[in-house]
Write a protein that holds these residues in place. Structure first.
Motif, PDB file in Angstrom:
ATOM      1  N   LYS A 177       0.855  -1.187   0.000  1.00 51.46           N
ATOM      2  CA  LYS A 177       0.000   0.000   0.000  1.00 51.46           C
ATOM      3  C   LYS A 177       0.888   1.234   0.000  1.00 51.46           C
ATOM      4  CE  LYS A 177      -0.293   0.793   4.947  1.00 51.46           C
ATOM      5  NZ  LYS A 177       0.565   1.989   4.784  1.00 51.46           N
ATOM      6  N   PRO A 178       0.368   2.375  -0.429  1.00 49.39           N
ATOM      7  CA  PRO A 178       1.164   3.608  -0.366  1.00 49.39           C
ATOM      8  C   PRO A 178       1.247   4.105   1.075  1.00 49.39           C
ATOM      9  CG  PRO A 178      -1.028   4.068  -1.193  1.00 49.39           C
ATOM     10  CD  PRO A 178      -0.940   2.578  -1.083  1.00 49.39           C
ATOM     11  N   PRO A 179       2.267   4.876   1.421  1.00 53.09           N
ATOM     12  CA  PRO A 179       2.344   5.447   2.774  1.00 53.09           C
ATOM     13  C   PRO A 179       1.113   6.287   3.078  1.00 53.09           C
ATOM     14  CG  PRO A 179       4.436   5.693   1.630  1.00 53.09           C
ATOM     15  CD  PRO A 179       3.461   5.193   0.617  1.00 53.09           C
ATOM     16  N   SER A 180       0.665   6.243   4.306  1.00 51.67           N
ATOM     17  CA  SER A 180      -0.561   6.961   4.702  1.00 51.67           C
ATOM     18  C   SER A 180      -0.428   8.464   4.483  1.00 51.67           C
ATOM     19  CB  SER A 180      -0.879   6.678   6.174  1.00 51.67           C
ATOM     20  OG  SER A 180      -1.063   5.290   6.388  1.00 51.67           O
ATOM     21  N   ALA A 181       0.805   8.993   4.624  1.00 48.47           N
ATOM     22  CA  ALA A 181       1.010  10.434   4.465  1.00 48.47           C
ATOM     23  C   ALA A 181       0.736  10.918   3.052  1.00 48.47           C
ATOM     24  CB  ALA A 181       2.439  10.799   4.868  1.00 48.47           C
ATOM     25  N   CYS A 182       0.684  10.005   2.093  1.00 43.35           N
ATOM     26  CA  CYS A 182       0.450  10.390   0.695  1.00 43.35           C
ATOM     27  C   CYS A 182      -0.998  10.805   0.459  1.00 43.35           C
ATOM     28  CB  CYS A 182       0.812   9.245  -0.243  1.00 43.35           C
ATOM     29  SG  CYS A 182       2.563   8.805  -0.219  1.00 43.35           S
TER      30      CYS A 182
END
Length: 287
Positions: A177-182
């Motif tokens: 998954k992509p980093p949550s900050a993205c």
């Protein structure tokens, strides 16, 4: 009839033989873990070599004690000293290279996010090496590390809220998954929509994410950090077993040294005792 010291050494070697099994098992377990998650296959070999060495040395010690071959017993104690030193060095090394780095908590998420900047040292450099990471990335794809994440509730894919409450493994969180900050919008476990006007100012991994199932975040720093976190978790578990084994080996080695010294003392004292008794008998003169 065997001396008691020989029996003690024989029992000691049986114990060391049994102690080699958890070490070998730990190395094999790391190898099996590598095929499924972090693909760090080189990690199991130090443990397998140490475990196999203890096993062989135990056989040598048993042969020396059963057949009362002094030079074999001496070789056993000499080799065991270096095995204990090697096991101690491995434990210290394992803790040293996994001392830094951990997951980051994310608001309203049960899983952790992982950042490569949180790690440092030899293990980080090893994983980040482009040539070696290419092998790990290929291994992760072949192992389908992210394709088993899908869950269904009543035949319907789980919602974003349900996914956010999942306890993902470090590899799944960092690579799948992509980093949550993205700030990506959730579609399903491995399908995300990037926000408009996305920038890499905060998280460089944001533009490395791909919904292509063969790409995902396998080139991201977060994926490398997830692998490092998985390695740290595995090494710490194995190190606990190794510490217990090391304590037993030190105790066994001390007992073995005492038994060996006692065996040598008996070998030296018996002839002396016999001669002393002979000399102490009063001479009888017959007239």
């Amino acid at each position: 009839m065997f001396r008691k010291s020989n029996t003690v050494i024989g029992v000691i070697n049986l114990l060391t033989f049994l102690l080699s099994i958890p070490i070998l098992g730990g190395g094999i377990w790391l190898g099996s873990r590598a095929n499924q998650t972090d693909c760090m296959k080189f990690l199991q070999w130090p443990l397998i070599i140490i475990g196999a060495s203890i096993l062989v040395i135990s056989v040598v010690g048993c042969a020396g004690s059963c057949y009362k071959v002094t030079w074999l017993l001496r070789l056993y104690l000499f080799a065991m000293f270096f095995v204990i030193a090697a096991l101690l060095a491995f434990i210290v090394f394992a803790y040293a290279v996994t001392a830094k780095g951990s997951g980051r908590t994310v608001p309203n998420r049960s899983y952790l996010d992982y950042s490569l900047s949180d790690y440092s040292g030899w293990l980080k450099d090893r994983v980040s090496d482009p040539g070696y990471w290419a092998k790990i990335r290929s291994c992760l794809r072949d192992a389908k590390a992210c394709r088993n994440m899908a869950r269904y509730v009543g035949g319907v894919p789980e919602s974003a809220e349900m996914f956010y409450m999942r306890d993902l493994s470090p590899t799944q969180s960092g690579c799948c998954k992509p980093p949550s900050a993205c700030g990506f919008t959730y579609i399903n476990e491995t399908d995300w929509i990037p926000p408009s006007g996305m920038t890499t100012a905060v998280v460089p991994d944001c533009k490395l994410w791909s919904n292509d199932q063969d790409q995902l975040c396998y080139t991201c720093g977060s994926c490398k950090a997830g692998v490092l976190a998985s390695v740290k978790k595995s090494w710490r578990k194995v190190s606990i077993v190794n510490i217990v084994v090391l304590i037993f080996l030190v105790i066994v080695y001390i007992i073995g040294c005492a038994a060996f010294r006692n065996n040598k003392r008996l070998d030296n004292d018996e002839p002396y005792g016999e001669n002393r008794m002979t000399k102490s008998e009063p001479s009888r003169m017959h007239f």
